[in-house]
Scaffold this active site. Structure first.
Site, mmCIF file in Angstrom:
data_model
loop_
_atom_site.group_PDB
_atom_site.id
_atom_site.type_symbol
_atom_site.label_atom_id
_atom_site.label_comp_id
_atom_site.label_asym_id
_atom_site.label_seq_id
_atom_site.Cartn_x
_atom_site.Cartn_y
_atom_site.Cartn_z
ATOM 1 N N ARG A 15 30.277 5.587 -6.857
ATOM 2 C CA ARG A 15 31.000 4.387 -6.409
ATOM 3 C C ARG A 15 31.685 4.630 -5.048
ATOM 4 O O ARG A 15 31.261 4.089 -4.036
ATOM 5 C CB ARG A 15 32.031 3.980 -7.481
ATOM 6 C CG ARG A 15 32.671 2.620 -7.257
ATOM 7 C CD ARG A 15 33.813 2.593 -6.252
ATOM 8 N NE ARG A 15 34.917 3.489 -6.580
ATOM 9 C CZ ARG A 15 35.924 3.744 -5.758
ATOM 10 N NH1 ARG A 15 35.974 3.179 -4.552
ATOM 11 N NH2 ARG A 15 36.892 4.584 -6.090
ATOM 12 N N ASP A 16 32.677 5.494 -5.019
ATOM 13 C CA ASP A 16 33.429 5.711 -3.775
ATOM 14 C C ASP A 16 32.512 6.301 -2.706
ATOM 15 O O ASP A 16 32.628 5.984 -1.517
ATOM 16 C CB ASP A 16 34.610 6.644 -4.058
ATOM 17 C CG ASP A 16 35.695 6.596 -3.003
ATOM 18 O OD1 ASP A 16 35.358 6.452 -1.825
ATOM 19 O OD2 ASP A 16 36.882 6.713 -3.352
ATOM 20 N N CYS A 240 36.787 4.268 2.180
ATOM 21 C CA CYS A 240 36.955 2.839 1.935
ATOM 22 C C CYS A 240 36.608 2.080 3.218
ATOM 23 O O CYS A 240 37.239 2.298 4.248
ATOM 24 C CB CYS A 240 38.396 2.554 1.519
ATOM 25 S SG CYS A 240 38.739 0.794 1.351
ATOM 26 N N ASN A 249 35.815 11.854 -0.010
ATOM 27 C CA ASN A 249 36.674 12.419 -1.058
ATOM 28 C C ASN A 249 36.565 13.931 -1.017
ATOM 29 O O ASN A 249 35.605 14.478 -0.475
ATOM 30 C CB ASN A 249 36.172 11.975 -2.443
ATOM 31 C CG ASN A 249 36.421 10.513 -2.709
ATOM 32 O OD1 ASN A 249 35.689 9.662 -2.252
ATOM 33 N ND2 ASN A 249 37.466 10.221 -3.455
HETATM 34 P P1 HMG Z 1 37.884 -13.358 -1.988
HETATM 35 O O1 HMG Z 1 36.891 -13.828 -0.985
HETATM 36 O O2 HMG Z 1 39.325 -13.524 -1.689
HETATM 37 O O3 HMG Z 1 37.524 -13.952 -3.430
HETATM 38 O O4 HMG Z 1 37.609 -11.814 -2.241
HETATM 39 P P2 HMG Z 1 37.847 -15.311 -4.117
HETATM 40 O O5 HMG Z 1 38.507 -14.987 -5.413
HETATM 41 O O6 HMG Z 1 38.541 -16.246 -3.163
HETATM 42 O O7 HMG Z 1 36.365 -15.881 -4.419
HETATM 43 C C1 HMG Z 1 35.478 -16.287 -3.391
HETATM 44 C C2 HMG Z 1 34.051 -16.344 -3.929
HETATM 45 O O8 HMG Z 1 33.634 -15.018 -4.271
HETATM 46 C C3 HMG Z 1 33.888 -17.165 -5.206
HETATM 47 O O9 HMG Z 1 32.591 -17.749 -5.135
HETATM 48 C C4 HMG Z 1 33.904 -16.137 -6.302
HETATM 49 O O10 HMG Z 1 33.191 -16.520 -7.466
HETATM 50 C C5 HMG Z 1 33.191 -14.981 -5.630
HETATM 51 P P3 HMG Z 1 32.389 -19.304 -4.825
HETATM 52 O O11 HMG Z 1 33.173 -20.003 -5.905
HETATM 53 O O12 HMG Z 1 32.973 -19.481 -3.469
HETATM 54 O O13 HMG Z 1 30.900 -19.446 -4.890
HETATM 55 N N1 HMG Z 1 33.667 -13.717 -6.211
HETATM 56 C C6 HMG Z 1 32.873 -12.765 -6.744
HETATM 57 N N2 HMG Z 1 31.545 -12.655 -6.883
HETATM 58 C C7 HMG Z 1 31.081 -11.535 -7.507
HETATM 59 N N3 HMG Z 1 31.881 -10.553 -7.979
HETATM 60 C C8 HMG Z 1 33.204 -10.630 -7.843
HETATM 61 C C9 HMG Z 1 33.747 -11.767 -7.193
HETATM 62 N N4 HMG Z 1 35.007 -12.123 -6.899
HETATM 63 C C10 HMG Z 1 34.946 -13.311 -6.303
HETATM 64 N N5 HMG Z 1 33.992 -9.656 -8.309
HETATM 65 C C11 HMG Z 1 37.685 -9.841 -3.575
HETATM 66 C C12 HMG Z 1 38.432 -11.080 -3.123
HETATM 67 C C13 HMG Z 1 38.673 -8.930 -4.302
HETATM 68 C C14 HMG Z 1 36.576 -10.254 -4.514
HETATM 69 C C15 HMG Z 1 37.094 -9.147 -2.317
HETATM 70 O O14 HMG Z 1 38.114 -8.939 -1.420
HETATM 71 C C16 HMG Z 1 36.446 -7.816 -2.652
HETATM 72 O O15 HMG Z 1 35.418 -7.768 -3.309
HETATM 73 N N6 HMG Z 1 37.048 -6.681 -2.182
HETATM 74 C C17 HMG Z 1 36.581 -5.355 -2.533
HETATM 75 C C18 HMG Z 1 36.738 -4.398 -1.401
HETATM 76 C C19 HMG Z 1 36.331 -3.019 -1.879
HETATM 77 O O16 HMG Z 1 35.492 -2.874 -2.756
HETATM 78 N N7 HMG Z 1 36.920 -1.961 -1.283
HETATM 79 C C20 HMG Z 1 36.601 -0.599 -1.649
HETATM 80 C C21 HMG Z 1 37.060 -0.214 -3.002
HETATM 81 S S1 HMG Z 1 38.766 0.271 -3.058
HETATM 82 C C22 HMG Z 1 38.751 1.938 -2.605
HETATM 83 O O17 HMG Z 1 37.744 2.444 -2.185
HETATM 84 C C23 HMG Z 1 39.993 2.751 -2.795
HETATM 85 C C24 HMG Z 1 39.898 3.722 -3.992
HETATM 86 O O18 HMG Z 1 38.797 4.592 -3.847
HETATM 87 C C25 HMG Z 1 41.187 4.546 -4.099
HETATM 88 C C26 HMG Z 1 41.609 5.198 -2.766
HETATM 89 O O19 HMG Z 1 40.792 5.901 -2.135
HETATM 90 O O20 HMG Z 1 42.767 4.964 -2.399
HETATM 91 C C27 HMG Z 1 39.719 2.961 -5.307
HETATM 92 MG MG MG Z 2 38.779 6.353 -2.627
#
Ligand code: HMG
Ligand code: MG
Length: 304
Positions: A15-16, A240, A249
Site C-alpha cells: 500500500r504505502d 505520500c 518507509n
Molecule cells: P473528495 O473529492 O473530497 O470526496 O475526496 P467526496 O467525499 O467529496 O466525493 C467525491 C466523489 O468521489 C463522489 O463521487 C464519491 O462517491 C467519490 P460522485 O458522487 O461525485 O460521483 N468517492 C470515492 N470513490 C471511490 N472510493 C472512495 C471514494 N470517496 C469518495 N473511497 C477523499 C476525499 C478522502 C476520498 C480523497 O481525498 C482521497 O481519496 N484521498 C486519499 C489520499 C491518499 O490516499 N493519500 C495517501 C495515503 S495516506 C499516507 O500515505 C500516510 C500514511 O502512510 C501514514 C504516514 O506516513 O504518515 C497512512
Molecule cells: Mg506512510
C-alpha cells in the site's frame, strides 16, 4: 536498555510502497507480491487502499487485488479506508482490518483528504462504527506527528488531541506516522512522553519514513520507550503523494537486520523478505533503497 523479547512488524509495502510509484503494477503482480509476503512469517500485511482512484490511481484495483490474494490463516490483511464509500468497497473485498487515517497538522490533512481536521472526525467515526458492525478491527493512522511539509515542527499536544478523539471512537491501535521522515530520537521521546503519560503503550505503533536516514534511530528510541509494533515496507518503498518531500518507509529488511541482531524475535525470515524485495525491484524496474538489498545485490553480482 530493557529489550522486548518480541516485536511485530506490520508490512505496508503493497500500500504505502506502491501508492507513490510512477510505475503502475498490474493486478497480477500485486497479488504475487502479497502472496510472496504471505510466506515470510509476517502476520500483518496492508494490502491496498480504498481511497478515491483519481487520487491514487496506482491502487485503483484494490477490490480485485484483495479478492485474488491467497490468504494465509494467521495473517491479517488490512487496507486503508478514508470514508463510507471506501468502507463499502473494502467490505465487498472482505478486508480483515480497516485502517482509517488523518493528520495532526491541518494543512496536510487538507491536502491529503480534502477536509479540515474537525470535519474529518465525523467521517472517521462513521467508518469506525460501520467497521465494528461488520466485526472488523480498526487501526488509525495519524500522519505528520513530528513534522509537516507545510507547517514545520508539530507540537506533541496536536498529536495528543487527535489521538484522544480516535481512541474515544473505539479505534484499537494508533499508528504514529513521521510522514516526511524529519524526526530525530529526542522528538520521538517528547512525543511518546506526552502520549504515554495518558495511554497504555499497547495502543501505539510507529510508522517511520526514512527520508533523512533517522528511521532506525527513531525505532530504537521507541523500543526503549516500550513500543513493540512497527510499520515498514519491503525495499524501503513508500511515500505520500500528498506530502511534498516524503520518501520511503524504513525497509522491512533493514528493520529485520536490527531486530535479529539484537536478539528480538519477529517470526519473519530475512531471505524470504529479500526474495519479495527482488521481485518488486524487477517489476518496478528500479534499484530499491534498502541497505540489505544493496549488500545482497553486490554479493550476487560478485558471484556472477
Ligand atoms: P473528495 O473529492 O473530497 O470526496 O475526496 P467526496 O467525499 O467529496 O466525493 C467525491 C466523489 O468521489 C463522489 O463521487 C464519491 O462517491 C467519490 P460522485 O458522487 O461525485 O460521483 N468517492 C470515492 N470513490 C471511490 N472510493 C472512495 C471514494 N470517496 C469518495 N473511497 C477523499 C476525499 C478522502 C476520498 C480523497 O481525498 C482521497 O481519496 N484521498 C486519499 C489520499 C491518499 O490516499 N493519500 C495517501 C495515503 S495516506 C499516507 O500515505 C500516510 C500514511 O502512510 C501514514 C504516514 O506516513 O504518515 C497512512
Ligand atoms: Mg506512510
Amino acid at each position: 536498555m530493557q529489550l522486548p523479547t518480541h516485536v511485530t512488524i506490520k508490512e505496508v509495502g503493497p500500500r504505502d510502497g506502491l501508492q507513490n510509484e510512477k510505475t503502475h503494477l498490474s493486478t497480477t503482480d500485486k497479488v504475487q507480491l502479497v502472496n510472496l509476503l504471505s510466506h515470510t512469517g509476517l502476520n500483518y500485511i496492508e494490502v491496498t487502499s480504498f481511497v478515491h482512484p483519481k487520487w491514487i490511481p496506482q491502487l485503483a484495483d484494490a477490490v480485485e487485488v484483495l479478492q485474488a490474494i491467497k490468504r494465509q490463516k494467521n495473517i491479517t490483511y488490512a487496507a486503508l479506508v478514508p470514508n463510507m464509500r471506501g468502507l463499502e468497497r473494502a467490505l465487498q473485498a472482505e478486508v480483515d482490518e480497516v485502517s482509517v487515517f488523518m493528520s495532526a497538522s491541518e494543512s496536510h490533512n487538507q491536502s491529503n483528504i480534502n477536509k479540515t481536521i474537525k470535519d474529518t472526525f465525523p467521517i472517521i467515526e462513521e467508518v469506525v462504527t460501520g467497521a465494528k458492525v461488520a466485526h472488523k478491527n480498526v487501526r488509525g493512522y495519524i500522519s505528520t506527528v513530528i513534522g509537516c511539509p507545510y507547517e514545520g515542527y508539530i507540537q506533541p499536544e496536536k498529536v495528543l488531541r487527535v489521538t484522544e478523539k480516535l481512541l474515544e471512537m473505539g479505534i484499537d491501535e494508533i499508528s504514529l506516522g513521521d510522514t516526511i521522515g524529519v524526526g530525530v530520537p529526542t522528538q520521538v521521546e517528547s512525543l511518546l512522553n506526552e502520549l504515554l503519560k495518558r495511554y497504555p503503550v499497547e495502543h501505539f505503533a510507529m510508522h517511520f519514513h526514512d527520508t533523512r536516514g533517522t528511521a532506525l534511530a527513531n525505532i530504537l528510541k521507541s523500543i526503549e520507550m516500550g513500543i513493540t509494533k512497527f510499520d515498514s515496507a519491503l525495499g524501503g518503498l513508500g511515500g505520500c503523494p500528498y506530502a511534498k518531500g516524503a520518501s520511503g518507509n524504513v525497509a522491512t529488511e533493514d528493520l529485520l537486520y536490527l531486530l535479529d541482531g539484537m536478539g528480538i524475535k519477529t517470526g519473519v525470515e530475512m531471505n524470504k523478505v529479500l526474495e519479495a524485495a527482488f521481485f518488486i525491484e524487477k517489476k518496478l524496474g528500479k534499484i530499491v533503497a534498502s541497505k540489505q538489498m544493496a549488500i545482497v545485490r553486490n554479493e550476487r553480482s560478485a558471484i556472477q
